[in-house]
Design an enzyme around this catalytic site. Structure first.
Site, mmCIF file in Angstrom:
data_model
loop_
_atom_site.group_PDB
_atom_site.id
_atom_site.type_symbol
_atom_site.label_atom_id
_atom_site.label_comp_id
_atom_site.label_asym_id
_atom_site.label_seq_id
_atom_site.Cartn_x
_atom_site.Cartn_y
_atom_site.Cartn_z
ATOM 1 N N CYS A 36 -50.946 25.644 -8.676
ATOM 2 C CA CYS A 36 -51.228 24.394 -7.960
ATOM 3 C C CYS A 36 -50.094 24.051 -6.990
ATOM 4 O O CYS A 36 -48.950 24.473 -7.160
ATOM 5 C CB CYS A 36 -51.369 23.239 -8.939
ATOM 6 S SG CYS A 36 -52.804 23.313 -10.009
ATOM 7 N N ASN A 70 -51.362 25.080 -2.918
ATOM 8 C CA ASN A 70 -51.952 25.916 -3.957
ATOM 9 C C ASN A 70 -52.065 27.355 -3.460
ATOM 10 O O ASN A 70 -52.338 27.610 -2.281
ATOM 11 C CB ASN A 70 -53.299 25.368 -4.446
ATOM 12 C CG ASN A 70 -54.284 25.032 -3.360
ATOM 13 O OD1 ASN A 70 -53.911 24.701 -2.238
ATOM 14 N ND2 ASN A 70 -55.555 25.099 -3.679
ATOM 15 N N CYS A 124 -50.032 20.088 -14.173
ATOM 16 C CA CYS A 124 -49.000 19.670 -13.208
ATOM 17 C C CYS A 124 -48.319 18.386 -13.656
ATOM 18 O O CYS A 124 -47.122 18.196 -13.419
ATOM 19 C CB CYS A 124 -49.604 19.514 -11.814
ATOM 20 S SG CYS A 124 -49.980 21.109 -11.058
ATOM 21 N N GLU A 140 -48.521 21.228 -6.601
ATOM 22 C CA GLU A 140 -47.426 20.443 -7.181
ATOM 23 C C GLU A 140 -46.400 21.351 -7.855
ATOM 24 O O GLU A 140 -45.197 21.139 -7.748
ATOM 25 C CB GLU A 140 -47.969 19.469 -8.234
ATOM 26 C CG GLU A 140 -48.955 18.451 -7.716
ATOM 27 C CD GLU A 140 -50.395 18.926 -7.808
ATOM 28 O OE1 GLU A 140 -50.655 20.114 -7.510
ATOM 29 O OE2 GLU A 140 -51.259 18.110 -8.160
ATOM 30 N N GLU A 188 -53.964 30.725 -4.631
ATOM 31 C CA GLU A 188 -54.969 31.280 -5.543
ATOM 32 C C GLU A 188 -54.834 32.794 -5.657
ATOM 33 O O GLU A 188 -54.074 33.431 -4.922
ATOM 34 C CB GLU A 188 -56.373 30.876 -5.055
ATOM 35 C CG GLU A 188 -56.548 29.365 -5.067
ATOM 36 C CD GLU A 188 -57.961 28.898 -4.744
ATOM 37 O OE1 GLU A 188 -58.774 29.708 -4.241
ATOM 38 O OE2 GLU A 188 -58.241 27.709 -5.010
ATOM 39 N N CYS A 230 -53.554 17.618 -11.646
ATOM 40 C CA CYS A 230 -54.170 18.112 -12.882
ATOM 41 C C CYS A 230 -53.205 17.920 -14.059
ATOM 42 O O CYS A 230 -52.008 17.670 -13.886
ATOM 43 C CB CYS A 230 -54.555 19.588 -12.731
ATOM 44 S SG CYS A 230 -53.183 20.743 -12.892
HETATM 45 N N1 THU Z 1 -55.174 22.305 -7.465
HETATM 46 C C1 THU Z 1 -53.923 21.917 -7.107
HETATM 47 O O1 THU Z 1 -53.287 22.539 -6.256
HETATM 48 N N2 THU Z 1 -53.402 20.809 -7.699
HETATM 49 C C2 THU Z 1 -54.034 20.077 -8.665
HETATM 50 O O2 THU Z 1 -53.448 19.136 -9.189
HETATM 51 C C3 THU Z 1 -55.396 20.416 -9.059
HETATM 52 C C4 THU Z 1 -55.987 21.620 -8.448
HETATM 53 C C5 THU Z 1 -55.757 23.508 -6.832
HETATM 54 C C6 THU Z 1 -55.970 24.672 -7.758
HETATM 55 C C7 THU Z 1 -57.074 25.423 -7.077
HETATM 56 O O3 THU Z 1 -56.525 26.312 -6.121
HETATM 57 C C8 THU Z 1 -57.855 24.350 -6.341
HETATM 58 O O4 THU Z 1 -57.032 23.205 -6.305
HETATM 59 C C9 THU Z 1 -59.180 24.000 -6.996
HETATM 60 O O5 THU Z 1 -59.015 23.706 -8.336
#
Ligand code: THU
Length: 134
Positions: free
Chosen positions: A57, A46, A91, A59, A48, A88
């Protein structure tokens, strides 16, 4: 899970990718490793942003990396995150574009002995498709 595929290596790749997460805001690191039908592994973490909604994310990072390298056929996804949660919704839809039945291995980064298996077909019934009959 498909035969002839090294689960441990794919999980290790997801854990290694997780260590590269850029998550200064949520502090929630996620790693993903996508295995292609050609036997290659593309990883993602991920990423940010201070404009929170721009966050990508793990994925989707992995999928974009593979597609940008010319690979669109996937055999399995490994995911590494605290608590061993599932991808999520965004994704799920994004991955379903390429592999609606994708097998998914999930490792709890806090308790690496906790590994669960599922598939995208189970996690995303009724995915969006332009042709609603598909
Ligand atoms: N996140 C992912 O990388 N994959 C997911 O399927 C759900 C959430 C990340 C996004 C964010 O940087 C952190 O997790 C918290 O939500």
């Amino acid at each position: 899970m498909p035969p002839n595929f090294d689960r441990d290596s794919l999980l290790a790749a997801a854990l290694a990718a997780r260590s590269r997460a850029y998550a200064p805001y949520s502090k929630f690191a996620v790693g993903a490793a996508l295995l292609t039908t050609t036997g290659e592994v593309f990883t993602g973490c991920n990423v940010e942003n201070c404009s929170y909604g721009l966050t990508i994310c793990a994925e989707r990072t992995a999928a974009c990396s593979a597609v940008a390298a010319g690979r669109r056929e996937f055999t399995a996804l490994a995911l590494a995150l605290s608590g061993g949660g599932t991808p999520c919704g965004a994704c799920r839809q994004f991955l379903a574009e390429f592999a609606p039945k994708l097998p998914i291995l999930i490792i709890d980064a806090d308790q690496p002995s906790r590994i669960t298996e599922t598939t995208l077909e189970v996690l995303l019934p009724g995915r969006f498709a332009l042709d609603a009959d598909r």
